[in-house]
Design a protein around this motif. Sequence first.
Motif, PDB file in Angstrom:
ATOM      1  N   SER A  13     135.696  87.628  83.781  1.00 55.99           N
ATOM      2  CA  SER A  13     135.532  89.147  83.266  1.00 55.99           C
ATOM      3  C   SER A  13     136.970  89.635  83.416  1.00 55.99           C
ATOM      4  CB  SER A  13     134.269  89.705  83.730  1.00 55.99           C
ATOM      5  OG  SER A  13     134.405  91.063  83.442  1.00 55.99           O
ATOM      6  N   PRO A 115     129.920  94.741  68.259  1.00 53.51           N
ATOM      7  CA  PRO A 115     130.308  94.366  69.737  1.00 53.51           C
ATOM      8  C   PRO A 115     128.847  94.605  70.593  1.00 53.51           C
ATOM      9  CG  PRO A 115     131.235  96.365  69.426  1.00 53.51           C
ATOM     10  CD  PRO A 115     130.582  96.136  68.252  1.00 53.51           C
ATOM     11  N   SER A 116     128.773  94.338  71.709  1.00 49.46           N
ATOM     12  CA  SER A 116     127.537  94.273  72.767  1.00 49.46           C
ATOM     13  C   SER A 116     128.143  94.531  74.170  1.00 49.46           C
ATOM     14  CB  SER A 116     126.436  93.207  72.619  1.00 49.46           C
ATOM     15  OG  SER A 116     125.241  93.650  72.660  1.00 49.46           O
ATOM     16  N   TYR A 117     127.051  95.017  75.068  1.00 55.44           N
ATOM     17  CA  TYR A 117     127.274  95.392  76.270  1.00 55.44           C
ATOM     18  C   TYR A 117     127.486  94.120  76.964  1.00 55.44           C
ATOM     19  CZ  TYR A 117     125.698  96.197  81.166  1.00 55.44           C
ATOM     20  OH  TYR A 117     125.534  96.215  82.451  1.00 55.44           O
ATOM     21  N   LEU A 118     128.611  94.003  77.629  1.00 56.90           N
ATOM     22  CA  LEU A 118     129.101  92.899  78.258  1.00 56.90           C
ATOM     23  C   LEU A 118     128.224  92.047  79.381  1.00 56.90           C
ATOM     24  CD1 LEU A 118     131.742  90.966  78.816  1.00 56.90           C
ATOM     25  CD2 LEU A 118     132.311  92.372  80.417  1.00 56.90           C
ATOM     26  N   ASN A 166     127.067 101.148  74.604  1.00 55.15           N
ATOM     27  CA  ASN A 166     128.110 100.664  75.426  1.00 55.15           C
ATOM     28  C   ASN A 166     128.645  99.202  74.440  1.00 55.15           C
ATOM     29  OD1 ASN A 166     129.973  99.530  77.141  1.00 55.15           O
ATOM     30  ND2 ASN A 166     128.420  99.738  78.605  1.00 55.15           N
ATOM     31  N   PRO A 167     129.859  99.014  73.922  1.00 56.16           N
ATOM     32  CA  PRO A 167     130.982  99.901  74.062  1.00 56.16           C
ATOM     33  C   PRO A 167     130.999 101.104  72.916  1.00 56.16           C
ATOM     34  CG  PRO A 167     131.432  98.073  72.791  1.00 56.16           C
ATOM     35  CD  PRO A 167     130.002  97.915  73.231  1.00 56.16           C
ATOM     36  N   THR A 168     130.559 101.156  71.955  1.00 58.59           N
ATOM     37  CA  THR A 168     130.831 101.966  71.075  1.00 58.59           C
ATOM     38  C   THR A 168     130.330 103.445  70.988  1.00 58.59           C
ATOM     39  OG1 THR A 168     128.923 101.654  69.424  1.00 58.59           O
ATOM     40  CG2 THR A 168     130.864 100.020  69.221  1.00 58.59           C
ATOM     41  N   TRP A 317     134.864 104.378  71.004  1.00 59.30           N
ATOM     42  CA  TRP A 317     135.389 103.211  70.509  1.00 59.30           C
ATOM     43  C   TRP A 317     136.747 103.174  69.585  1.00 59.30           C
ATOM     44  CZ3 TRP A 317     134.887  98.313  71.669  1.00 59.30           C
ATOM     45  CH2 TRP A 317     134.813  97.197  70.808  1.00 59.30           C
ATOM     46  N   PHE A 345     133.820  92.387  74.675  1.00 61.54           N
ATOM     47  CA  PHE A 345     132.493  92.778  74.027  1.00 61.54           C
ATOM     48  C   PHE A 345     131.906  91.810  72.901  1.00 61.54           C
ATOM     49  CE2 PHE A 345     134.398  96.468  75.631  1.00 61.54           C
ATOM     50  CZ  PHE A 345     133.946  96.899  76.742  1.00 61.54           C
ATOM     51  N   TYR A 346     132.587  90.734  72.656  1.00 66.35           N
ATOM     52  CA  TYR A 346     132.179  90.002  71.427  1.00 66.35           C
ATOM     53  C   TYR A 346     132.170  88.552  71.778  1.00 66.35           C
ATOM     54  CZ  TYR A 346     133.833  93.558  67.979  1.00 66.35           C
ATOM     55  OH  TYR A 346     134.130  94.640  67.134  1.00 66.35           O
ATOM     56  N   ARG A 357     138.115 100.050  74.090  1.00 64.75           N
ATOM     57  CA  ARG A 357     136.997 100.982  74.468  1.00 64.75           C
ATOM     58  C   ARG A 357     137.581 102.029  75.581  1.00 64.75           C
ATOM     59  NH1 ARG A 357     132.141  99.244  78.563  1.00 64.75           N
ATOM     60  NH2 ARG A 357     133.875  99.983  80.269  1.00 64.75           N
TER      61      ARG A 357
END
Length: 383
Positions: A13, A115-118, A166-168, A317, A345-346, A357
């Motif tokens: 990460s 994107p999405s939450y890591l 999270n994250p946008t 974002w 995040f992708y 972010r």
Amino acid sequence: MHTAKHVQQLRSSYIREILKAATADGVISLAGGLPAADLFPHMLLQEAMLKVANNRQVFQYGETRGYAPLLEHLSKTFNLQESHGTLVTTGSQQGLDLIARTYLNSEDHIAMEAPSYLGALQVFTLAQATINTVPQTPSGPDIKALKQLFESRQVKLFYAVPDFHNPTGISWSLQTRQEVARLCQTFNVTLIEDAPYRDLRFFGDDLPLVSSFCPDHSLVLRSSSKTSAPGLRLGSVTGPEEWITHLIRVKQTSDLHSSLPMQAALLEILTHPGFEQHLCNVRSHYHQRYQALSEAINTHLQSEVSFTKVEGGMFLWLKLAKGDPMQIAKMALKKGVAIVPGSVFYIEEDIQSPAIRLNFSYCKPEQLATAIQLLASVIALPK
Ligand SMILES: Cc1ncc(COP(=O)(O)O)c(C=O)c1O
């Protein structure tokens, strides 16, 4: 010793690396997802801890589902229907992990926004699920793309953060909430509604949980991390009782139960007459911090970037007109500002446009303004 194959799939990460660097002296960090430590409910925490220290019973082993008085308080606050139950978890992150371990077989299809939450991407990767993404629009997931996805394969779970993502930072519109609920019901997809930022609205009107439109097709994750303190490590999962029972069986194999003294302390905090005032205070400070950040962006970066206004939460974002976000993050760190490049995040297959972010909860308004001036000197460099 070699790690198991599924562990090898985890990407190292970048956030972990950058967070390490972000804590160095003199670095202004807009990188982490940290709530403001200066806004923790210190008095409430102190009172709660003293009371709990005198309650011997909560230092014994307890029930896996959670501390009964806290469970009772939560189910009233959440206004749960009779057939639904609650499980207290060690942070909402554990709730997510338990859902994956309880319900996913390797290669099961799950859906997420891009994107999405890591942290969710990592849980689903570890579970060896097949991750399908749909693009996010300023009012939520692209409904057409979601419908096409649900039509094209049997998706088991749709993981989403509809409030102050999270994250946008974006929040789904009412129409999107209803449409997603309808799609989940039609295609028998379980919605995993992750709502850690829901109580952090500082502008506009509250909207119903998406799960309120499809209660028997959803599990809801909540967290005390952003409203009380993340160090308590407490969250919850609610949903149909039968599904919660299976989660409890798996949690038993994990940590037996979440810390009872911390659950008792949380109950003291949530039921304290000063708690509502504390929440108002946090919202009002986050609003000021968001305004300071967005004003600094408009002053120093306007021609280089764009962003969708947010109405709560902790993140903004920033879409970039040009440049490589990873390079920009590295150069910004040299100047003393930590940020997170959007690419983390992708999933690899996603089409991405360059973005970063920015967290606005952790730093004071003056620091946020300084950070943007420093960032502008990096982003505005001729490439
Ligand atoms: C969307 C989302 N879900 C879950 C979590 C984990 O929260 P917790 O501290 O409750 O484990 C976070 C933390 O940043 C988050 O952003």
